[in-house]
Design a protein around this motif. Structure first.
Motif, short mmCIF file in Angstrom:
data_model
loop_
_atom_site.label_atom_id
_atom_site.label_comp_id
_atom_site.label_asym_id
_atom_site.label_seq_id
_atom_site.Cartn_x
_atom_site.Cartn_y
_atom_site.Cartn_z
N GLY A 6 0.80 -1.21 0.00
CA GLY A 6 0.00 0.00 0.00
C GLY A 6 0.84 1.26 0.00
N LEU A 7 1.91 1.24 0.77
CA LEU A 7 2.75 2.43 0.88
C LEU A 7 3.41 2.76 -0.44
CD1 LEU A 7 4.01 4.64 2.56
CD2 LEU A 7 5.78 3.03 3.23
N THR A 14 2.26 9.19 -6.38
CA THR A 14 2.81 10.51 -6.11
C THR A 14 3.77 10.94 -7.20
OG1 THR A 14 2.63 10.13 -3.74
CG2 THR A 14 4.12 11.87 -4.43
N ILE A 15 4.61 10.01 -7.65
CA ILE A 15 5.55 10.33 -8.72
C ILE A 15 4.82 10.76 -9.98
CG2 ILE A 15 7.33 9.35 -10.23
CD1 ILE A 15 8.10 7.53 -7.89
N MET A 115 5.66 20.49 18.82
CA MET A 115 4.80 21.49 18.17
C MET A 115 3.99 20.84 17.07
SD MET A 115 5.86 24.98 16.10
CE MET A 115 6.64 25.74 17.55
N LYS A 116 2.72 21.21 16.97
CA LYS A 116 1.87 20.68 15.92
C LYS A 116 2.10 21.50 14.66
CE LYS A 116 -2.70 18.67 15.37
NZ LYS A 116 -4.01 18.46 16.01
N TRP A 117 3.03 21.02 13.86
CA TRP A 117 3.41 21.71 12.61
C TRP A 117 4.06 20.72 11.67
CZ3 TRP A 117 7.96 22.31 9.94
CH2 TRP A 117 7.95 23.22 8.87
N GLN A 118 3.77 20.85 10.38
CA GLN A 118 4.40 20.04 9.35
C GLN A 118 4.71 20.91 8.14
OE1 GLN A 118 1.16 17.24 8.98
NE2 GLN A 118 2.32 15.61 9.99
N PRO A 119 5.79 20.63 7.43
CA PRO A 119 6.10 21.40 6.23
C PRO A 119 5.16 21.03 5.08
CG PRO A 119 7.61 19.57 6.42
CD PRO A 119 6.78 19.56 7.67
N THR A 120 5.00 21.93 4.15
CA THR A 120 4.30 21.62 2.91
C THR A 120 5.25 20.80 2.05
OG1 THR A 120 3.05 23.67 3.03
CG2 THR A 120 3.16 22.57 0.88
N SER A 121 4.82 19.63 1.61
CA SER A 121 5.75 18.74 0.93
C SER A 121 5.03 17.86 -0.07
CB SER A 121 6.48 17.86 1.96
OG SER A 121 7.28 16.90 1.33
N HIS A 122 5.78 17.42 -1.07
CA HIS A 122 5.25 16.49 -2.07
C HIS A 122 5.37 15.04 -1.60
CE1 HIS A 122 9.53 16.03 -2.72
NE2 HIS A 122 9.30 14.94 -3.42
N LEU A 123 5.93 14.81 -0.44
CA LEU A 123 6.12 13.44 0.03
C LEU A 123 4.77 12.74 0.21
CD1 LEU A 123 8.90 13.92 2.73
CD2 LEU A 123 9.17 13.00 0.41
N PRO A 124 4.71 11.41 0.04
CA PRO A 124 3.48 10.67 0.23
C PRO A 124 2.89 10.91 1.62
CG PRO A 124 5.12 9.27 -0.81
CD PRO A 124 5.83 10.54 -0.42
N LYS A 125 1.57 10.92 1.69
CA LYS A 125 0.89 11.25 2.95
C LYS A 125 1.24 10.28 4.07
CE LYS A 125 -3.35 8.72 1.71
NZ LYS A 125 -3.16 7.67 2.72
N PRO A 304 10.44 9.34 -2.89
CA PRO A 304 10.45 8.32 -3.94
C PRO A 304 11.25 8.72 -5.16
CG PRO A 304 8.31 9.40 -3.86
CD PRO A 304 9.07 9.86 -2.65
N ASN A 305 11.53 10.02 -5.31
CA ASN A 305 12.32 10.51 -6.43
C ASN A 305 13.81 10.55 -6.15
OD1 ASN A 305 10.07 11.45 -8.36
ND2 ASN A 305 9.52 12.41 -6.42
#
Length: 346
Positions: A6-7, A14-15, A115-125, A304-305
């Protein structure tokens, strides 16, 4: 707990959706407002479990060159980092801005220090904390490793059942500590893959093999295997064998089905003295540029890239399968797996 099928289906999609490397980099460019705020703070305190010369120093050098923000680092194992951050907070002075590790986040969450924070990213959820506290930066894939002088390559055990062969009795070792890169993690992988009944039957049979429990890390287990003290080390980091082999050591890993894969994650500390610089560092580690540093250091990137230097190291769900675990899943399960180790193997 996630399985590779699944992962990695998510990664493949995503790719396709992201497209070209140029678009990826554009999508991952840090927000200028964050960059400006981080530069104003001037420095970031990074509490890390990564190896200093292998990864921390190269990452620090490129981050400072790119953003002009000084990186101060403290290196320790994940449990020690949690203790240090907690003690500093109780003393009324939080020092860490950014933390990382395989087991750091759950402890800091419990203490209210994540801290509840995450970067904006193209990585899989699947590489983001569902509660919003961290992002994965690299994979640790845990497999058996062996001494290529003691065991002729091609004759090593290739399946879990092969490990039950009497010829391996007394010739295997694993770390005895209660974490994923030790006996407890191997036990968890077996139970997750086989189920409770079949898994416990297998583990009781494996206990007859008299596996040595080493009071040290998975790296120390591999070092003892390389030194010829044991023929096989269970639940070691597969990329460590490649690093050692490149240095001339008789070291190789086994793509045993399945392996266990765990995330090393990064997040920002609640009450951080330099929160914007902390966020920028986390963003950098998850970016294509940061992921390339992981690759060049011999680690397995999550992007993945950005394939590892040896693409075979990363499970693809087909030729090499893994059971995946988040820090929270490990935090909840390790005590029970360690209890089974005490009951069955000691």
């Amino acid at each position: 707990m996630l399985h590779a099928k699944g992962l990695f289906a998510t990664i493949a999609m995503t790719i396709l959706l992201i497209g070209t490397p140029a678009l990826i980099e554009s999508a991952r460019a840090a927000d200028q407002t964050l960059i400006d705020a981080a530069k104003k703070e001037g420095e970031v305190n990074w509490y890390t479990s990564q190896i200093i010369n292998q990864f921390v120093v190269p990452a620090k050098t490129l981050f400072e060159k790119k953003y002009g923000v000084r990186v101060n680092y403290i290196r320790a194992d994940a449990s020690d980092l949690v203790l240090r951050i907690s003690n500093e907070a109780r003393a009324g002075r939080v020092m860490a801005d950014t933390y990382d590790g395989t087991a750091t986040a759950p402890g800091l969450k419990k203490e209210g220090l994540a801290m509840k924070w995450q970067p904006t990213s193209h990585l899989p959820k699947d590489y983001f904390d569902t509660e919003g506290y961290w992002v994965a930066t690299n994979l640790y894939v845990l497999t058996p490793g062996f001494n290529t002088e003691t065991i002729k390559p091609g004759t090593e055990p290739k399946t879990l059942q092969d490990l039950l062969d009497p010829k391996w009795r007394g010739k295997m070792a694993w770390a005895a500590t209660p974490n994923s890169s030790a006996a407890a993690g191997f036990i968890g992988m077996v139970l997750k893959d086989m189920g409770e009944d079949k898994g416990m039957t297998y583990l009781r049979a494996l206990a007859k093999q008299n596996i040595a429990g080493v009071n040290g890390s998975a790296r120390q287990v591999l070092d003892q295997v390389i030194a010829g003290e044991y023929a096989i080390g269970l639940q070691i980091f597969n990329h460590h064998t490649i690093i050692s082999a490149k240095q001339g050591a008789p070291s190789a890993w086994i793509a045993m089905d399945p392996a266990m894969a765990v995330f090393s994650v990064a997040g920002v500390t609640q009450g951080a003295p330099h929160p914007n610089a902390g966020k920028l560092l986390v963003d950098f580690l998850a970016s294509p540029e940061g992921q390339t540093i992981f690759r060049d250091a011999g680690y397995i990137p999550v992007d993945p890239n950005v394939p590892p230097t040896d693409p075979k190291l990363r499970p693809d769900g087909k030729t090499f399968r893994a059971v995946f675990a988040t820090p929270e899943e490990l935090d909840a399960a390790i005590p029970q797996w360690a209890k089974i180790y005490d009951q069955v193997f000691r």
